[in-house]
Design an enzyme around this catalytic site. Structure first.
Site, PDB file in Angstrom:
ATOM      1  N   CYS B 185       0.784  -1.246   0.000  1.00 15.87           N
ATOM      2  CA  CYS B 185       0.000   0.000   0.000  1.00 15.87           C
ATOM      3  C   CYS B 185       0.809   1.285   0.000  1.00 15.87           C
ATOM      4  CB  CYS B 185      -0.874   0.052   1.245  1.00 15.87           C
ATOM      5  SG  CYS B 185      -2.171  -1.118   1.216  1.00 15.87           S
ATOM      6  N   ARG B 220      15.477   2.414   3.573  1.00 10.48           N
ATOM      7  CA  ARG B 220      15.571   1.197   2.762  1.00 10.48           C
ATOM      8  C   ARG B 220      14.971  -0.005   3.484  1.00 10.48           C
ATOM      9  NH1 ARG B 220      21.177   0.065   1.661  1.00 10.48           N
ATOM     10  NH2 ARG B 220      21.287   2.033   0.535  1.00 10.48           N
ATOM     11  N   SER B 221      13.890   0.233   4.254  1.00  7.77           N
ATOM     12  CA  SER B 221      13.226  -0.881   4.930  1.00  7.77           C
ATOM     13  C   SER B 221      12.519  -1.751   3.902  1.00  7.77           C
ATOM     14  CB  SER B 221      12.205  -0.352   5.935  1.00  7.77           C
ATOM     15  OG  SER B 221      11.085   0.160   5.244  1.00  7.77           O
ATOM     16  N   ASP B 243      20.230   4.803   2.977  1.00  4.29           N
ATOM     17  CA  ASP B 243      19.886   4.512   4.368  1.00  4.29           C
ATOM     18  C   ASP B 243      21.020   4.988   5.247  1.00  4.29           C
ATOM     19  OD1 ASP B 243      21.823   2.591   4.403  1.00  4.29           O
ATOM     20  OD2 ASP B 243      20.500   0.943   4.974  1.00  4.29           O
TER      21      ASP B 243
END
Lengths: 366, 366
Positions: B185, B220-221, B243
């Site tokens: 999402c 950068r998860s 990150d």
């Protein structure tokens, strides 16, 4: 140098120093027997994609173990393991996909760490469950956490979770139409070591043989600490799970005063296998260690040491970290000290390989 | 107070302040239309298991959005959300399992964070892919990373990865027998916002409409930053992924001098969809921002701010963090500033809900 270190380690206290070799030997014999029954040797692919020296030496160790036992081992290198022109981890996912699709490959292992916890966890899920000899797929963790010990082989191919109420077993043997679920190698190796040194009591009934034991597990990662704490609690132990910011208690015994399972287990109509329930624990690590029969530490930090002074006299200590998590004088308190489990871990991996190949044959037959 | 803040924000610079409402409105109309065609309203279960105030208010926001649109929303509370006698996250996994098994439930969303990154990632994989409206299952990330846009509905039930070479498409329409894969999402909402503000160029061909754009993504998860960088690169952009300890470049264009795809894409016989390739990047964040047409920041830290001085004049800035990651004077440089995307995210979730219900109907028919 190595023998000198061993000598000084052996004279460091009064407790027994238990090397993993003897434990590994028993399983090596079992794996050899199973291999003799194979029409062709199983094939394991190891994927090395970083410049890490410990990863490379573990890869060489796996290769030697396989070749000694007659398992075909193919080392695939990519990224920085292949060339210093390439980045750390480059090409590792493509190598996994090709091994997933290669019908001649029975099992896949990847040498971590590569990108860090999150992205490595993604990679672990890319490996097909049918070839996941390390047992790191969420499917296997789910079964472990829910104490689902036996599965139908077809469940390996389905994203629908294994029903948690369908199959019951009273012994170590799989009920008809089912096979054993795969357990993650490192937690499984630790359990096998604890069985070997007598922490598990065979006079108790299957699935409850750690009853009466208090065990502290230091580390709560998804790869080692949490699955291990759950395994031990599912086998009857009372477990303190410690990480950097909290201590939790894992137990499957509903009668303990702290248990609130009537509120947390959902409507009464929904039946789960008896499995571990987690509660916050208000005690300090020192207090937990003071009552623990077994202490297992897996903190990936060279400076972390469990204080010998906090240990209960006569406890069993197991070190799972690459840098030792126990002080030199640990055997002043511990009756048995296991400095490493790596040699057992690789045999659990080969046992998983043989099982998965068998499950895959069952899937092809049906 | 809110209107005062809005006024001071509006007068903070010369660039346009773009609230998410207008973008959300377009999708709200689309969702309403789709709902009108439904014989019964779809049912979404939200699971709240912590005492976190932001999670509770997001749950209420989801509930309001659903009720306004005619989607049935059932909020299930467990653990600390239910009683302060219970622990944070207690019972959340059981609630997921029951919703997985409940045939009246079309979609499941869980309010994170609960236990921390690793254990939350485990929970995300426990949700059935057929009900995963947030698009957090590894299956969907795998498709995203490999630029697999269309899938067979049956692949949702299988652990075998979607073939990366089977189906090609030249437009936004699904080829026969296939449906669109589900996208996570938040990254999807950001892409929709960028389409709305003109970053995507509709005159270019489908799947390459961000070609020519340089975009920096800070974070950068596995939930936001990495899938977003991959989505944008797969749509043609050149992306810098930053990150805390490194900057990487994501691109799908093999002709760039830095590309080494002949070495990393494996044997020539193996064909993948054209998809992003990752390279280490030697530039500083300041240098990356200085050439970026778009800057997206999602750092969960109130004290982190992107320095306005580093931005390229006329760029587009998108804040995805709950505490703003841009300085107050961001619109001195940015031509367009989007302070949040949450209102679009919830509509993407409802779009996914409608799609998954349709896919589930296709699965039942076949």
């Amino acid at each position: 140098m190595a023998s000198k270190a061993a000598t000084s380690e052996e004279s460091a206290g009064k407790g027994m120093l238990m090397k993993a070799d003897a434990i590994a030997d028993a399983f090596r014999t079992e794996v050899k027997m199973s291999l003799r029954a194979c029409t062709r040797p199983p094939k394991l692919v190891g994927i090395l994609s970083t410049s890490s020296a410990p990863s490379r030496s573990y890869a060489m160790f796996t290769k030697n173990q396989c070749e000694e036992l007659g398992v075909e081992f193919l080392l695939i290198t990519s990224g920085a393991a292949k060339s210093n022109e390439l980045g750390e981890g480059e090409g590792v996912e493509e190598a996994i996909i090709e091994a997933n699709e290669d019908e001649s490959v029975d099992g896949i292992m990847v040498y971590y760490p590569i990108f860090g916890v999150q992205q490595d966890h993604y990679l672990q899920q890319v490996i097909s469950p049918v070839k996941d000899v390390e047992g790191l797929n969420v499917k296997f963790h789910y079964n472990l956490y829910h104490n689902v010990r036996f599965i139908k082989p077809a469940s390996l191919l389905s994203t629908v979770s294994t029903p948690t109420v369908a199959i019951t077993a009273v012994s170590d043997n799989s009920p008809p139409g089912t096979v054993k679920s795969i357990l993650p190698c490192t937690p499984l190796a630790i359990v096998k070591c604890l069985e070997y040194v007598g922490v598990y009591n065979k006079i108790l009934k299957y699935g409850d043989r750690a009853y009466g034991k208090i065990i502290t597990v230091i580390n709560r990662s998804e790869v080692v600490g949490r699955p291990l704490a759950a395994l031990l609690a599912n086998d009857g132990a009372r477990v303190f799970s410690a990480d950097i910011d909290s201590i939790q208690e894992y137990t499957k015994r509903p009668s303990l005063p702290m248990s609130r399972n009537s509120e947390t287990d959902g409507p009464a109509a929904r039946r789960y296998y008896p499995h571990h329930v987690v509660h916050p624990c208000g005690q300090t690590l020192e207090a937990c260690l003071g009552v623990s029969d077994v202490v297992i530490s897996a903190v990936p930090n060279a400076s972390y040491k469990v204080p010998t002074a906090w240990l209960k006299d006569g406890c069993v200590c197991v070190n799972v970290a690459s840098e030792k998590n126990f002080e030199k004088d640990v055997r002043e308190k511990a009756s048995i000290y296991l400095p490493s489990v790596g040699k057992v871990t690789v045999l659990m991996l080969l046992r998983n390989l043989l099982r998965l190949r068998h499950y895959n044959e069952l899937l092809k037959e049906s």
